[in-house]
Design an enzyme around this catalytic site. Structure first.
Site: not given
Length: 281
Positions: A2-3, A51, A170, A257
């Site tokens: 989900p972005e 988001k 990401n 990350r």
């Protein structure tokens, strides 16, 4: 993943099927909302903000949710007289919210953030965000200014900071660094003149191009296996030069990350590898 584009598409679908209708059933399965019942109120609109999702309900209330890494909202058409409100949404223990209008139901799955706020106080949950890449408040100059306000910060971290520009996750952080031929660990203060402006513009174009697609594409290749340049392609050949794509890490120890990059097309600062915590997949 989900972005910003996923959230925009989710909000559009929820708004299309539920907005303007009275809620006949609500069920919130998180402790702080366990006693909340919004049935009898009209769902006025569903708005994305970066988001975040804002579901505004009659009476000045907003259901605020964030999809996090694995969250989703699923929508189902309901036939008259349906008596199995949770059926078709997956395992019941993963459902955090259920809203039904009689014609459609929506379930929030694995939502890490779910809360009820006054609509007039939405700023308390989204006021910290930078310009929204897919929102009416988009301001490229302000996004660029925020991106550069900490000159020593690695580019990938600055792109992911929702206080700079809202909507990049990401996937887009890795793809934008690759498209710019810049190492993810390059300090933003060291970026060539004009590049920050181009990066901000590219981010806007990519999210706009993908907001109506179920499958993201950041390349010009028509091949389905070449939709993304580097994200998720560790040890596979770079589309541009053939060098194996690598993964590296960034961020504080408590929240490390992963980022994908091509070591040939995106040489690390000084071409020495310094600053890149690289790991092979």
């Amino acid at each position: 993943m989900p972005e910003g584009d996923t959230v925009w598409r989710t909000a559009h679908a929820l708004h299309t099927e539920l907005a303007g209708q009275v809620l006949v059933r609500t069920d919130f399965r998180v402790p702080r909302m366990a006693t909340v019942d919004l049935s009898g109120r009209m769902l006025l609109d569903v708005t994305p903000r970066g988001k975040h999702l804002l579901m505004r309900v009659e009476g000045g209330l907003t259901v605020h949710s964030h999809l996090g890494m694995e969250g989703a909202w699923r929508i189902r058409a309901d036939p008259p007289g349906r008596t199995d409100p949770l059926r078709g949404f997956g395992p019941g223990h993963q459902i955090r919210a259920l809203l039904a209008t009689g014609s459609h139901s929506a379930a929030g799955i694995r939502l890490p953030v779910l809360e009820l706020v006054r609509t007039s106080a939405e700023f308390t949950v989204v006021g910290h965000l930078g310009p929204d890449l897919l929102g009416p408040d988009w301001d490229a100059a302000e996004a660029e200014r925020r991106l550069l306000r900490d000159p020593d910060r690695p580019l990938v971290e600055a792109l992911l900071d929702q206080r700079n520009l809202a909507g990049i996750g990401n996937v887009y952080a890795a793809e934008l660094c690759f498209l710019a031929r810049i190492s993810p660990w390059t300090p933003v203060g060291s970026l060539p003149a004009g590049l920050p402006n181009r990066l901000v513009g590219a981010a806007k174009r990519l999210l706009e191009a993908n907001k109506d697609r179920s499958r993201r594409r950041t390349t010009n290749s028509p091949r389905p296996d070449r939709g993304l340049a580097v994200y998720g392609r560790g040890n596979r050949p770079c589309h541009r030069c053939g060098t194996p794509v690598r993964t590296g890490s960034h961020g504080p120890p408590e929240r490390v990350r992963t980022v994908w990059y091509c070591p040939h097309c995106q040489p690390t600062p000084g071409n020495s590898g310094e600053g890149a915590r690289s790991t092979e997949n």
